[in-house]
Scaffold this active site. Structure first.
Site, PDB file in Angstrom:
ATOM      1  N   GLY A  15       0.823  -1.198   0.000  1.00 20.90           N
ATOM      2  CA  GLY A  15       0.000   0.000   0.000  1.00 20.90           C
ATOM      3  C   GLY A  15       0.853   1.242   0.000  1.00 20.90           C
ATOM      4  O   GLY A  15       2.087   1.155   0.019  1.00 20.90           O
ATOM      5  N   GLY A  18       0.674   9.077   2.284  1.00 23.00           N
ATOM      6  CA  GLY A  18       1.175  10.391   1.909  1.00 23.00           C
ATOM      7  C   GLY A  18       2.689  10.488   1.842  1.00 23.00           C
ATOM      8  O   GLY A  18       3.238  11.241   1.040  1.00 23.00           O
ATOM      9  N   ASP A 131      -0.528  10.626  14.769  1.00 25.33           N
ATOM     10  CA  ASP A 131      -1.225  10.276  13.527  1.00 25.33           C
ATOM     11  C   ASP A 131      -2.062   9.011  13.726  1.00 25.33           C
ATOM     12  O   ASP A 131      -2.063   8.111  12.896  1.00 25.33           O
ATOM     13  CB  ASP A 131      -0.184  10.084  12.417  1.00 25.33           C
ATOM     14  CG  ASP A 131      -0.789  10.084  11.021  1.00 25.33           C
ATOM     15  OD1 ASP A 131      -1.921  10.588  10.851  1.00 25.33           O
ATOM     16  OD2 ASP A 131      -0.131   9.574  10.095  1.00 25.33           O
TER      17      ASP A 131
END
Ligand code: ATP
Ligand code: MG
Ligand code: MG
Length: 282
Positions: A15, A18, A131
């Protein structure tokens, strides 16, 4: 196949996000699967970013916990920066929510307990995640949960650098104080945990808009919807955990993640069956 760092043979792409692309790879020396996170080349030229990347990777590499993805190696070659991590055979919590909602209440609590234990461990070592979102929570077939990507995490004690908002995580999980431009803290991690829990249990985000600015504004000034309106079968005691984590004012939130974990632990117990909806003062 292509090799990184001499010993990691790339097998497939897992995957991307950003900042990086993640590959499944084989460590040819230890003969085991690993996940290799390779920093985007656009970022590789940015000296300040690279310094931060190394510092953060090193601090996170020192964490060792059953619910945190282990970091095995950090390296660079030909302007290509990478982190080698434990490979998790499973999916991210984002995909898990997409595929399996509605998720049972007891399963949701089982997952959140593991996530809060991971974050509590990091906090105890002076590391704020910054995050927390379902993309950064991995879950395997036996529902063992591992938190990853302390990507923009750093030691709380040295939190002096300001970050460009472009690399900050999705606005959906940002606390009001972060939306205002403030730095990430233990309290903002708790808010993000509350959003993850909201999404896990209701199958939806509290403020589902698409524009980051409008979403951030809602976190700042729109009252948090009551998760029980979307999931009436959840006990009040569990909704109260979310109300406490999602308080707009940091002072009203849990004082630390251990307190949130302890509350989660008892939320489904019969003694808390007639709990009333929590009303916060501020
Ligand atoms: P962002 O860059 O905003 O954090 P993201 O978290 O989705 O977004 P990455 O951190 O680059 O992006 O991860 C991409 C995907 O790779 C994850 O969603 C996950 O599915 C997969 N992945 C990441 N780490 C591992 C791992 N250790 N084992 C297995 N799969 C992983
Ligand atoms: Mg990332
Ligand atoms: Mg990630």
């Amino acid at each position: 196949g292509r090799r990184i760092g001499g010993r990691y043979e790339i097998l497939s792409r897992l995957g991307e996000g950003g900042m990086a692309i993640v590959y499944k790879a084989k460590d040819l020396i230890l003969d085991r699967l690993v996940a290799v996170k390779v920093l985007r080349t656009e970022l590789a030229g940015d000296e300040e970013f690279i310094k931060r990347f190394h510092r953060e990777a090193e601090s996170v590499a020192s964490l060792s916990h059953p619910n945190i993805v282990a970091i095995y190696d950090i390296g660079e070659e030909e302007d290509c920066y990478y982190i080698v991590m434990e490979y998790i055979h499973g999916m991210s919590l984002k995909e898990f929510i997409r595929d399996y909602s509605p998720i049972s209440i007891s399963e949701s609590v089982h997952i959140m307990k593991q996530v809060t234990l991971a974050i509590a461990h990091a906090h105890a070592h002076g590391i704020v995640h910054r995050d927390i979102k379902p993309h950064n929570i991995l879950i395997d077939e036996s529902e063992h949960v591992k938190v990853t990507d302390f990507g923009i995490a750093m030691a709380v004690s040295s939190a002096t650098i300001t970050y460009t908002h472009s690399i900050l995580g999705s606005a959906h999980y940002l606390s009001p104080e972060q939306a205002r431009g403030g730095k990430a803290t233990v309290k903002s991690d708790i808010y993000s945990l509350g959003i993850v829990m909201f999404e896990l249990i209701t199958g939806r985000l509290p403020f589902p808009g698409t524009s980051p600015v409008s979403v951030a504004l809602k976190h700042l000034s729109e009252p948090m919807p009551f998760p029980r309106d979307f999931r009436p079968d959840m006990p009040q005691s569990l909704e109260n955990v979310m109300i406490r984590a999602l308080a707009k004012v940091p002072l009203d939130r849990y004082k630390n993640v251990v307190a949130m974990y302890d509350d989660l632990k008892t939320a489904l117990s019969p003694e808390r069956a007639d709990e009333k909806r929590l009303i916060l003062d501020s």
